[in-house]
Scaffold this motif. Structure first.
Motif, mmCIF file in Angstrom:
data_model
loop_
_atom_site.group_PDB
_atom_site.id
_atom_site.type_symbol
_atom_site.label_atom_id
_atom_site.label_comp_id
_atom_site.label_asym_id
_atom_site.label_seq_id
_atom_site.Cartn_x
_atom_site.Cartn_y
_atom_site.Cartn_z
ATOM 1 N N LEU A 33 0.827 -1.206 0.000
ATOM 2 C CA LEU A 33 0.000 0.000 0.000
ATOM 3 C C LEU A 33 0.868 1.265 0.000
ATOM 4 O O LEU A 33 0.663 2.169 -0.818
ATOM 5 N N VAL A 34 1.858 1.328 0.874
ATOM 6 C CA VAL A 34 2.733 2.502 0.940
ATOM 7 C C VAL A 34 3.609 2.576 -0.309
ATOM 8 O O VAL A 34 3.938 3.666 -0.780
ATOM 9 N N HIS A 35 3.955 1.404 -0.876
ATOM 10 C CA HIS A 35 4.747 1.419 -2.111
ATOM 11 C C HIS A 35 4.021 2.175 -3.219
ATOM 12 O O HIS A 35 4.661 2.868 -4.019
ATOM 13 N N ARG A 36 2.721 2.058 -3.268
ATOM 14 C CA ARG A 36 1.973 2.775 -4.299
ATOM 15 C C ARG A 36 2.194 4.283 -4.204
ATOM 16 O O ARG A 36 2.381 4.960 -5.219
ATOM 17 N N LEU A 71 4.363 -2.790 -9.245
ATOM 18 C CA LEU A 71 3.666 -3.916 -8.640
ATOM 19 C C LEU A 71 2.199 -3.922 -9.024
ATOM 20 O O LEU A 71 1.544 -2.874 -8.999
ATOM 21 N N GLY A 72 1.706 -5.108 -9.350
ATOM 22 C CA GLY A 72 0.276 -5.294 -9.531
ATOM 23 C C GLY A 72 -0.332 -5.653 -8.189
ATOM 24 O O GLY A 72 0.067 -5.143 -7.150
ATOM 25 N N VAL A 73 -1.281 -6.576 -8.197
ATOM 26 C CA VAL A 73 -1.898 -7.066 -6.965
ATOM 27 C C VAL A 73 -0.966 -8.145 -6.417
ATOM 28 O O VAL A 73 -0.904 -9.250 -6.950
ATOM 29 N N VAL A 74 -0.221 -7.795 -5.359
ATOM 30 C CA VAL A 74 0.832 -8.660 -4.830
ATOM 31 C C VAL A 74 0.602 -8.899 -3.343
ATOM 32 O O VAL A 74 0.403 -7.951 -2.580
ATOM 33 N N PHE A 75 0.651 -10.165 -2.938
ATOM 34 C CA PHE A 75 0.549 -10.536 -1.525
ATOM 35 C C PHE A 75 1.928 -10.968 -1.052
ATOM 36 O O PHE A 75 2.476 -11.948 -1.541
ATOM 37 N N ILE A 76 2.493 -10.209 -0.122
ATOM 38 C CA ILE A 76 3.776 -10.562 0.471
ATOM 39 C C ILE A 76 3.467 -11.162 1.839
ATOM 40 O O ILE A 76 3.132 -10.441 2.778
ATOM 41 N N ASP A 77 3.545 -12.480 1.937
ATOM 42 C CA ASP A 77 3.187 -13.203 3.162
ATOM 43 C C ASP A 77 4.432 -13.437 4.005
ATOM 44 O O ASP A 77 5.451 -13.897 3.485
ATOM 45 N N HIS A 78 4.351 -13.149 5.283
ATOM 46 C CA HIS A 78 5.503 -13.302 6.187
ATOM 47 C C HIS A 78 6.720 -12.617 5.560
ATOM 48 O O HIS A 78 7.764 -13.223 5.381
ATOM 49 N N GLY A 79 6.563 -11.348 5.203
ATOM 50 C CA GLY A 79 7.471 -10.660 4.293
ATOM 51 C C GLY A 79 8.865 -10.314 4.745
ATOM 52 O O GLY A 79 9.627 -9.779 3.967
ATOM 53 N N THR A 80 9.232 -10.597 5.980
ATOM 54 C CA THR A 80 10.560 -10.188 6.439
ATOM 55 C C THR A 80 11.646 -10.648 5.475
ATOM 56 O O THR A 80 11.682 -11.802 5.067
ATOM 57 N N GLY A 81 12.525 -9.721 5.118
ATOM 58 C CA GLY A 81 13.652 -10.051 4.261
ATOM 59 C C GLY A 81 13.371 -10.015 2.774
ATOM 60 O O GLY A 81 14.242 -10.323 1.981
ATOM 61 N N CYS A 88 12.163 -3.903 -11.356
ATOM 62 C CA CYS A 88 11.328 -5.109 -11.297
ATOM 63 C C CYS A 88 9.887 -4.764 -11.670
ATOM 64 O O CYS A 88 9.362 -3.720 -11.284
ATOM 65 N N ASN A 89 9.252 -5.639 -12.455
ATOM 66 C CA ASN A 89 7.829 -5.520 -12.787
ATOM 67 C C ASN A 89 7.144 -6.787 -12.306
ATOM 68 O O ASN A 89 7.576 -7.885 -12.660
ATOM 69 N N ILE A 90 6.078 -6.619 -11.520
ATOM 70 C CA ILE A 90 5.363 -7.768 -10.982
ATOM 71 C C ILE A 90 3.911 -7.662 -11.395
ATOM 72 O O ILE A 90 3.268 -6.627 -11.189
ATOM 73 N N GLY A 91 3.379 -8.748 -11.960
ATOM 74 C CA GLY A 91 1.999 -8.778 -12.429
ATOM 75 C C GLY A 91 0.995 -8.889 -11.301
ATOM 76 O O GLY A 91 1.301 -8.656 -10.128
ATOM 77 N N ASP A 92 -0.209 -9.294 -11.650
ATOM 78 C CA ASP A 92 -1.304 -9.415 -10.685
ATOM 79 C C ASP A 92 -1.385 -10.815 -10.093
ATOM 80 O O ASP A 92 -1.021 -11.799 -10.737
ATOM 81 N N PHE A 93 -1.910 -10.866 -8.892
ATOM 82 C CA PHE A 93 -2.191 -12.106 -8.164
ATOM 83 C C PHE A 93 -0.918 -12.935 -7.970
ATOM 84 O O PHE A 93 -0.883 -14.137 -8.223
#
Length: 187
Positions: A33-36, A71-81, A88-93
Motif C-alpha cells: 500500500l505505501v509502495h503505491r 507492482l500489480g496485486v501482490v501478496f507478500i506473506d511473512h514478508g521479512t527479508g 522489477c515488474n510484478i503482475g497481478d495475483f
C-alpha cells in the motif's frame, strides 16, 4: 479499487485470515500500500522523498521495495527479508513469501531486475536475479535460485532452478513413457 482487489486477494490466499479486518494486520499489505504512494512520488521525480518513504516502511515491515518497482496485486506473506529491485515488474495475483530477492546480478545496466507474470507463487528464500522473465501461472520453489527465463505454467526448484513441471516437458515425458510401454508390450 486496486486496494479492494488486494484485500480480497490476500484474504483468499491465507487461510489463517478469518475476517477482512485481519488483512490490515499484515506487514505485506502495508508495504504494498505505501509502495503505491512511494512509486507515485518516484514517477514524479521526487526521488529522495520516494526513497525516504520506502526506507521508513522497510524499518517497520522488514520489506524493501524500491520505489521504481512496478507492482500489480501482490501478496507478500511473512514478508521479512523481501527485497524488490528498482526495475522489477510484478503482475497481478502474485504471492511472495519471506526472504525472497527479486534483484540484479550486478552485470546489467538499464533493465536489471526480473519481470514476474500473473498468478505466480514465489517460495520462501528464493532469489530471482537479472533481467529475466517468469511466465504466468508459474511456481518457484523455496530456496530456488533463478537466473534464466522461465516459461509460463512451469514449476521450478533447486539451487540452480530447473524446470520440473512444464507443459512441453510433461508431453515429452508422456511420449517417452508410451514408447516404453509399447516396447514392453512387444516383448
Amino acid at each position: 479499487m486496486r486496494t479492494l482487489r488486494l484485500i480480497r486477494f490476500i484474504k483468499e490466499q491465507d487461510p489463517a485470515i478469518h475476517t477482512v479486518f485481519e488483512v490490515f494486520l499484515y506487514a505485506g499489505f502495508w508495504a504494498v500500500l505505501v509502495h503505491r504512494a512511494s512509486h507515485a512520488l518516484y514517477r514524479r521525480r521526487f526521488f529522495f522523498l520516494s526513497r525516504l518513504l520506502s526506507q521508513i516502511v522497510r524499518l517497520f515491515t522488514g520489506i524493501e521495495i524500491h520505489p521504481g518497482a512496478r507492482l500489480g496485486v501482490v501478496f507478500i506473506d511473512h514478508g521479512t527479508g523481501v527485497v524488490i529491485g528498482e526495475t522489477c515488474n510484478i503482475g497481478d495475483f502474485v504471492t511472495i513469501y519471506q526472504g525472497v530477492t527479486l534483484g540484479g546480478t550486478g552485470k546489467d545496466t538499464g533493465k536489471r531486475h526480473p519481470c514476474i507474470g500473473n498468478n505466480v507463487m514465489i517460495g520462501a528464500g528464493s532469489a530471482i536475479l537479472g533481467p529475466i522473465k517468469i511466465g504466468h501461472n508459474t511456481k518457484i520453489g523455496a530456496g530456488a535460485v533463478v537466473l534464466r527465463n522461465v516459461p509460463p505454467n512451469s514449476t521450478v526448484v533447486g539451487e540452480r532452478a530447473r524446470d520440473i513441471c512444464h507443459e512441453s516437458s510433461l508431453n515429452l515425458e508422456i511420449k517417452e513413457l508410451r514408447g516404453r510401454v509399447e516396447e514392453l508390450e512387444k516383448r
